[in-house]
Design a protein around this motif. Structure first.
Motif, PDB file in Angstrom:
ATOM      1  N   ARG A  47      -0.115  -3.734  -5.919  1.00  0.00           N
ATOM      2  CA  ARG A  47      -0.049  -4.211  -4.537  1.00  0.00           C
ATOM      3  C   ARG A  47       1.287  -4.881  -4.234  1.00  0.00           C
ATOM      4  O   ARG A  47       1.529  -5.299  -3.120  1.00  0.00           O
ATOM      5  CB  ARG A  47      -1.176  -5.214  -4.289  1.00  0.00           C
ATOM      6  CG  ARG A  47      -2.562  -4.596  -4.339  1.00  0.00           C
ATOM      7  CD  ARG A  47      -3.034  -4.115  -2.972  1.00  0.00           C
ATOM      8  NE  ARG A  47      -3.089  -5.183  -2.009  1.00  0.00           N
ATOM      9  CZ  ARG A  47      -2.428  -5.191  -0.841  1.00  0.00           C
ATOM     10  NH1 ARG A  47      -1.611  -4.201  -0.535  1.00  0.00           N
ATOM     11  NH2 ARG A  47      -2.568  -6.181  -0.008  1.00  0.00           N
ATOM     12  N   ASP A  48       2.104  -5.025  -5.258  1.00  0.00           N
ATOM     13  CA  ASP A  48       3.373  -5.717  -5.096  1.00  0.00           C
ATOM     14  C   ASP A  48       3.167  -7.150  -4.610  1.00  0.00           C
ATOM     15  O   ASP A  48       3.820  -7.620  -3.678  1.00  0.00           O
ATOM     16  CB  ASP A  48       4.279  -4.942  -4.121  1.00  0.00           C
ATOM     17  CG  ASP A  48       5.740  -5.355  -4.272  1.00  0.00           C
ATOM     18  OD1 ASP A  48       6.094  -5.885  -5.345  1.00  0.00           O
ATOM     19  OD2 ASP A  48       6.508  -5.163  -3.314  1.00  0.00           O
ATOM     20  N   LYS A  84      -6.242  -1.753   1.049  1.00  0.00           N
ATOM     21  CA  LYS A  84      -5.761  -2.668   0.008  1.00  0.00           C
ATOM     22  C   LYS A  84      -6.494  -2.374  -1.295  1.00  0.00           C
ATOM     23  O   LYS A  84      -5.902  -2.345  -2.370  1.00  0.00           O
ATOM     24  CB  LYS A  84      -6.006  -4.129   0.411  1.00  0.00           C
ATOM     25  CG  LYS A  84      -5.213  -4.614   1.616  1.00  0.00           C
ATOM     26  CD  LYS A  84      -5.564  -6.076   1.869  1.00  0.00           C
ATOM     27  CE  LYS A  84      -4.983  -6.596   3.153  1.00  0.00           C
ATOM     28  NZ  LYS A  84      -5.408  -8.004   3.384  1.00  0.00           N
ATOM     29  N   LEU A  85      -7.795  -2.170  -1.187  1.00  0.00           N
ATOM     30  CA  LEU A  85      -8.576  -1.961  -2.414  1.00  0.00           C
ATOM     31  C   LEU A  85      -8.236  -0.652  -3.114  1.00  0.00           C
ATOM     32  O   LEU A  85      -8.213  -0.594  -4.342  1.00  0.00           O
ATOM     33  CB  LEU A  85     -10.045  -2.189  -2.160  1.00  0.00           C
ATOM     34  CG  LEU A  85     -11.229  -1.279  -1.855  1.00  0.00           C
ATOM     35  CD1 LEU A  85     -11.830  -1.562  -0.590  1.00  0.00           C
ATOM     36  CD2 LEU A  85     -11.164   0.077  -2.338  1.00  0.00           C
ATOM     37  N   THR A  86      -7.964   0.379  -2.357  1.00  0.00           N
ATOM     38  CA  THR A  86      -7.610   1.646  -3.019  1.00  0.00           C
ATOM     39  C   THR A  86      -6.270   1.494  -3.725  1.00  0.00           C
ATOM     40  O   THR A  86      -6.097   1.988  -4.834  1.00  0.00           O
ATOM     41  CB  THR A  86      -7.539   2.820  -2.021  1.00  0.00           C
ATOM     42  OG1 THR A  86      -6.641   2.507  -0.964  1.00  0.00           O
ATOM     43  CG2 THR A  86      -8.907   3.153  -1.477  1.00  0.00           C
ATOM     44  N   GLN A  87      -5.368   0.776  -3.099  1.00  0.00           N
ATOM     45  CA  GLN A  87      -4.064   0.551  -3.728  1.00  0.00           C
ATOM     46  C   GLN A  87      -4.223  -0.295  -4.997  1.00  0.00           C
ATOM     47  O   GLN A  87      -3.691   0.044  -6.048  1.00  0.00           O
ATOM     48  CB  GLN A  87      -3.128  -0.143  -2.736  1.00  0.00           C
ATOM     49  CG  GLN A  87      -1.708  -0.279  -3.264  1.00  0.00           C
ATOM     50  CD  GLN A  87      -0.763  -0.953  -2.259  1.00  0.00           C
ATOM     51  OE1 GLN A  87      -1.208  -1.593  -1.306  1.00  0.00           O
ATOM     52  NE2 GLN A  87       0.524  -0.809  -2.475  1.00  0.00           N
ATOM     53  N   ALA A  88      -4.997  -1.374  -4.889  1.00  0.00           N
ATOM     54  CA  ALA A  88      -5.202  -2.260  -6.040  1.00  0.00           C
ATOM     55  C   ALA A  88      -5.914  -1.555  -7.191  1.00  0.00           C
ATOM     56  O   ALA A  88      -5.623  -1.794  -8.362  1.00  0.00           O
ATOM     57  CB  ALA A  88      -6.000  -3.495  -5.618  1.00  0.00           C
ATOM     58  N   MET A  89      -6.839  -0.677  -6.861  1.00  0.00           N
ATOM     59  CA  MET A  89      -7.634   0.012  -7.884  1.00  0.00           C
ATOM     60  C   MET A  89      -6.961   1.290  -8.376  1.00  0.00           C
ATOM     61  O   MET A  89      -7.469   1.947  -9.286  1.00  0.00           O
ATOM     62  CB  MET A  89      -9.019   0.356  -7.331  1.00  0.00           C
ATOM     63  CG  MET A  89      -9.883  -0.851  -6.989  1.00  0.00           C
ATOM     64  SD  MET A  89     -10.514  -1.737  -8.448  1.00  0.00           S
ATOM     65  CE  MET A  89     -11.726  -0.567  -9.067  1.00  0.00           C
ATOM     66  N   GLY A  90      -5.860   1.679  -7.747  1.00  0.00           N
ATOM     67  CA  GLY A  90      -5.183   2.905  -8.156  1.00  0.00           C
ATOM     68  C   GLY A  90      -5.921   4.160  -7.736  1.00  0.00           C
ATOM     69  O   GLY A  90      -5.924   5.156  -8.458  1.00  0.00           O
TER      70      GLY A  90
END
Length: 228
Positions: free
Chosen positions: A115-116, A150-156
């Motif tokens: 998420r940077d 956000k969650l898809t990014q955080a979870m890859g």
DNA sequence: CAGATGATGTTCT
DNA sequence: GAACATCATCTGC
């Protein structure tokens, strides 16, 4: 050890399934590491719903929503973001539940990297204690997965997860049963977010008072009776 | 705080 | 050609 989410619990109306998914745990194992989080906010979509991707019938993108429950429907939107859904209902039905927010459980450093977001490299427990008194840390933790993209990014998660069976015991992407069940009285219903049509339907659900939801509740606790 | 805006690409009409 | 199940960042109270 970890128990897979009960398939039967998804074979119902999407509004009811959306409530049952609160408290469940999503786990993703990748070469970089494993991340997981508790589902704290969901939204229901069905075929008769003008806001649903399945409203106008089958297309290549939405076909998985018409398949059996427990598979992942992942789609790309706004030219930038991915959103993750759990397909629900009987095979042939065109229903799914959008997962809108996770309370991070494991792999917080990996999530922050994806998420940077700057997060002190400390144990989860220590981070949580710091969050209690340091607003910066608190905000960083909350911003890891408090929104569908956000969650898809955080979870890859991205297009590769499209159609994956989430209920396969050894799968790299799994849905686990809630550690502790969320009582109905702790579920808040409110209008769905970010849609233009059917904005009156209260088909967004979240765990009352949970700080990791995408936005605070304005509507009060809702109760006993699930819609539809 | 609220509200506006740009980013960026796929899907559907 | 428009819409889009969003987010980060900016402006102005």
């Amino acid at each position: 050890m970890a128990t897979i989410f009960q398939a039967d619990a998804l074979l119902t109306s999407p509004t009811r399934a959306a409530q049952r998914l609160l408290g469940a745990v999503l786990v993703h194992r990748t070469p970089d590491g494993t991340t997981s989080g508790i589902i704290v906010e969901t939204e229901a979509y069905c075929e008769t719903d003008p806001a649903s991707h399945t409203f106008a019938g089958r297309t290549e993108r939405n076909q998985i929503m018409f398949g059996p429950a427990g598979h992942a429907y992942v789609y790309f939107t706004y030219g930038i973001h991915w959103c993750f859904n759990v397909v629900t209902g009987e095979d042939g039905k065109g229903e799914a539940v959008l997962v809108r927010a996770l309370q991070p459980l494991k792999g917080l450093a990996l999530m922050a990297g994806r998420r940077d977001i700057q997060l002190p490299s400390e144990s989860t427990g220590r981070l949580l204690r710091r969050a209690a008194r340091e607003p910066r840390v608190r905000k960083a933790l909350i911003s890891l997965a408090s929104g569908p993209a956000k969650l898809t990014q955080a979870m890859g998660l991205s297009g590769e997860a499209y159609g994956v069976d989430l209920l396969t015991p050894r799968g790299s992407l799994r849905l686990l049963a809630p550690g502790t069940p969320v009582p109905t009285r702790s579920i808040v219903a409110s209008p769905r977010v970010g849609i233009r049509r059917a904005t009156d339907k209260p088909w967004r659900f979240h765990i009352a008072g949970n700080p990791y939801v995408s936005r605070p509740s304005r509507v009060g606790r809702v109760s006993p009776q699930p819609q539809r």
